[in-house]
Design an enzyme around this catalytic site. Structure first.
Site, PDB file in Angstrom:
ATOM      1  N   HIS A 138       0.638  18.377 119.415  1.00 27.40           N
ATOM      2  CA  HIS A 138       1.936  18.255 118.743  1.00 27.40           C
ATOM      3  C   HIS A 138       2.528  19.643 118.516  1.00 27.40           C
ATOM      4  O   HIS A 138       1.861  20.548 118.008  1.00 27.40           O
ATOM      5  CB  HIS A 138       1.761  17.513 117.419  1.00 27.40           C
ATOM      6  CG  HIS A 138       1.546  16.038 117.605  1.00 27.40           C
ATOM      7  ND1 HIS A 138       0.714  15.286 116.823  1.00 27.40           N
ATOM      8  CD2 HIS A 138       2.074  15.187 118.529  1.00 27.40           C
ATOM      9  CE1 HIS A 138       0.739  14.018 117.245  1.00 27.40           C
ATOM     10  NE2 HIS A 138       1.557  13.936 118.274  1.00 27.40           N
ATOM     11  N   GLU A 183       2.533  21.694 115.260  1.00 24.74           N
ATOM     12  CA  GLU A 183       1.190  21.868 114.705  1.00 24.74           C
ATOM     13  C   GLU A 183       0.509  23.046 115.408  1.00 24.74           C
ATOM     14  O   GLU A 183      -0.701  23.078 115.596  1.00 24.74           O
ATOM     15  CB  GLU A 183       0.411  20.551 114.863  1.00 24.74           C
ATOM     16  CG  GLU A 183       1.133  19.400 114.149  1.00 24.74           C
ATOM     17  CD  GLU A 183       0.532  18.021 114.388  1.00 24.74           C
ATOM     18  OE1 GLU A 183      -0.550  17.927 114.992  1.00 24.74           O
ATOM     19  OE2 GLU A 183       1.163  17.032 113.960  1.00 24.74           O
ATOM     20  N   HIS A 236      -5.209  18.651 114.860  1.00 26.86           N
ATOM     21  CA  HIS A 236      -3.832  18.404 114.436  1.00 26.86           C
ATOM     22  C   HIS A 236      -3.672  18.964 113.022  1.00 26.86           C
ATOM     23  O   HIS A 236      -4.639  19.388 112.399  1.00 26.86           O
ATOM     24  CB  HIS A 236      -3.549  16.897 114.410  1.00 26.86           C
ATOM     25  CG  HIS A 236      -3.485  16.271 115.768  1.00 26.86           C
ATOM     26  ND1 HIS A 236      -2.313  15.814 116.319  1.00 26.86           N
ATOM     27  CD2 HIS A 236      -4.444  16.027 116.690  1.00 26.86           C
ATOM     28  CE1 HIS A 236      -2.561  15.313 117.525  1.00 26.86           C
ATOM     29  NE2 HIS A 236      -3.847  15.423 117.785  1.00 26.86           N
ATOM     30  N   GLU A 269      -7.273  16.405 111.084  1.00 22.31           N
ATOM     31  CA  GLU A 269      -5.990  16.820 110.495  1.00 22.31           C
ATOM     32  C   GLU A 269      -6.274  18.012 109.577  1.00 22.31           C
ATOM     33  O   GLU A 269      -6.724  17.856 108.444  1.00 22.31           O
ATOM     34  CB  GLU A 269      -5.364  15.666 109.707  1.00 22.31           C
ATOM     35  CG  GLU A 269      -4.965  14.467 110.569  1.00 22.31           C
ATOM     36  CD  GLU A 269      -3.718  14.702 111.418  1.00 22.31           C
ATOM     37  OE1 GLU A 269      -3.091  15.783 111.293  1.00 22.31           O
ATOM     38  OE2 GLU A 269      -3.380  13.815 112.211  1.00 22.31           O
TER      39      GLU A 269
HETATM   40 ZN   LIG Z   1      -0.528  15.797 115.307  1.00 21.69          ZN
END
Ligand SMILES: [Zn+2]
Length: 362
Positions: A121, A124, A273, A332
């Protein structure tokens, strides 16, 4: 050579020189002026940064967190890491929509292959820096014969012994075009200026952009109940986030990761992420029986929370778990609003280093 989206601050940060010294060495350059890509600048360095290293260099960091971390920084640091640590192998495993090489760095020569990837992403991008700092830590320990401590397990990990058991592959920036867009925006001269601005709902601020430059979410592109993800998202076309595209693996970045992952037959994969300090470890019951326990170990190492997730499909780790029945994790990292500010890097890395060491050892 000035790269697209460069500012004096970014260039100074990349080469580790004071911004003031950059102005002194290039008198035509003034603070606040736009720098055209392709322009050659004089670097105010006492020596060539790519010159042969001596052992003292190993104690200095190459992967620095001084500024927003983009694709030119990545390319430069890969070259410097390889110069200092010739045992790091770098492969171009594919190309982005705009033609940027997607790199995979390899370290170690064991039978067990582990993949860590970052920046699926766009906003990110701090995850690229996390992955690069980790490979630098591993390379340095390997070179110096040092051990790295996994605090939660009270274990000193012998990196040289580990490198005979594990081959670590790091794909530090899956979505380089998206990262460039988030950090540099699009100038009016960009061939896709009007289209991208429209996809971004008229805004020239791309800081919320997650997708690749075609407006497709690369972590919604994998053949794992993709059709269900499409109807769940209810998206009618490209945009900054959550659009799964017209077909699974339709985007070159997703296809690159798919081919690479099939070829190398990884024992474990981790996708980095931001944000949430969470670890996702399951997928529709396809995960191996040990997955929950393994996630618990990663959680203990990092202080993050292992979370059982439902109602999400077509992600990279979803496909990996379904296809191979092996453990795959989405991590994350950090807490806050994306893109997480560079000032948080050291704090985030302290946890992620522990998590990744535990994962490589699993
Ligand atoms: Zn992500």
């Amino acid at each position: 050579m000035v790269q697209p989206g460069d500012t004096a601050g970014r260039i100074a940060g990349r080469f580790g020189v004071p911004e003031e010294a950059l102005y002194e060495a290039n008198p035509f350059l003034k603070q606040g002026t736009v720098i055209v890509a392709g322009l050659q600048l004089q670097l105010p360095l006492p020596q060539n940064p790519l010159a042969k290293p001596n052992s003292a260099d190993i104690t200095k960091r190459i992967v620095q967190a001084s500024h927003d971390y983009g694709y030119p920084d990545l390319c430069y640091q890969i070259a410097r890491l390889q110069r200092l640590y010739p045992f790091i192998w770098c492969e171009n495993i594919g190309r982005s929509v705009s033609g940027r090489a997607i790199h995979a760095l390899r370290i170690g020569q064991g039978d067990k292959a582990v993949q860590i990837n970052a920046s699926f992403h766009a906003n990110e991008w701090i995850t690229s820096l996390l992955a690069m700092r980790f490979i630098e830590d591993v390379a340095r320990s390997l070179s110096l014969g040092e051990k790295l401590l996994i605090r939660s397990e009270g274990e000193e990990l012998d990196i040289q012994a580990l490198s005979r058991q594990v081959t670590l592959w790091i794909v530090p920036m899956v979505n380089p075009d998206g990262v460039e867009l988030v950090q540099g925006g699009v100038g009016k001269t960009h061939p896709r200026y009007a289209e991208l601005k429209r996809l971004n709902r008229g805004s020239e601020d791309f800081s919320e952009w997650k997708a690749n430059i075609n407006g497709v979410d690369l972590n919604d592109q994998f053949p794992a109940h993709w059709e269900e993800e499409v109807s769940r998202r209810g998206h009618d076309g490209p945009g900054p986030r959550d659009y799964p595209g017209l077909a699974p693996l339709g985007e070159p970045e997703a296809r690159t990761l798919y081919e690479f992952t099939k070829e190398k037959q990884f024992a474990t994969v981790l996708a980095l992420h931001t944000q949430g300090e969470e670890i996702y470890w399951n997928y529709r019951g396809y995960e191996p029986a040990a997955a929950e326990d393994l996630a618990g170990k990663l959680a203990a190492a990092s202080g993050y929370k292992a979370v059982k997730l439902e109602g999400s499909d077509a992600g990279f780790k979803d496909w990996f778990i379904q296809e191979f029945g092996r453990p795959g994790f989405t991590v994350e990292a950090g807490l806050g609003v994306n893109p997480l500010p560079i000032a948080q890097f050291d704090k985030i890395y302290a946890n992620i280093q522990q998590l990744l060491l535990a994962a490589v050892k699993l």
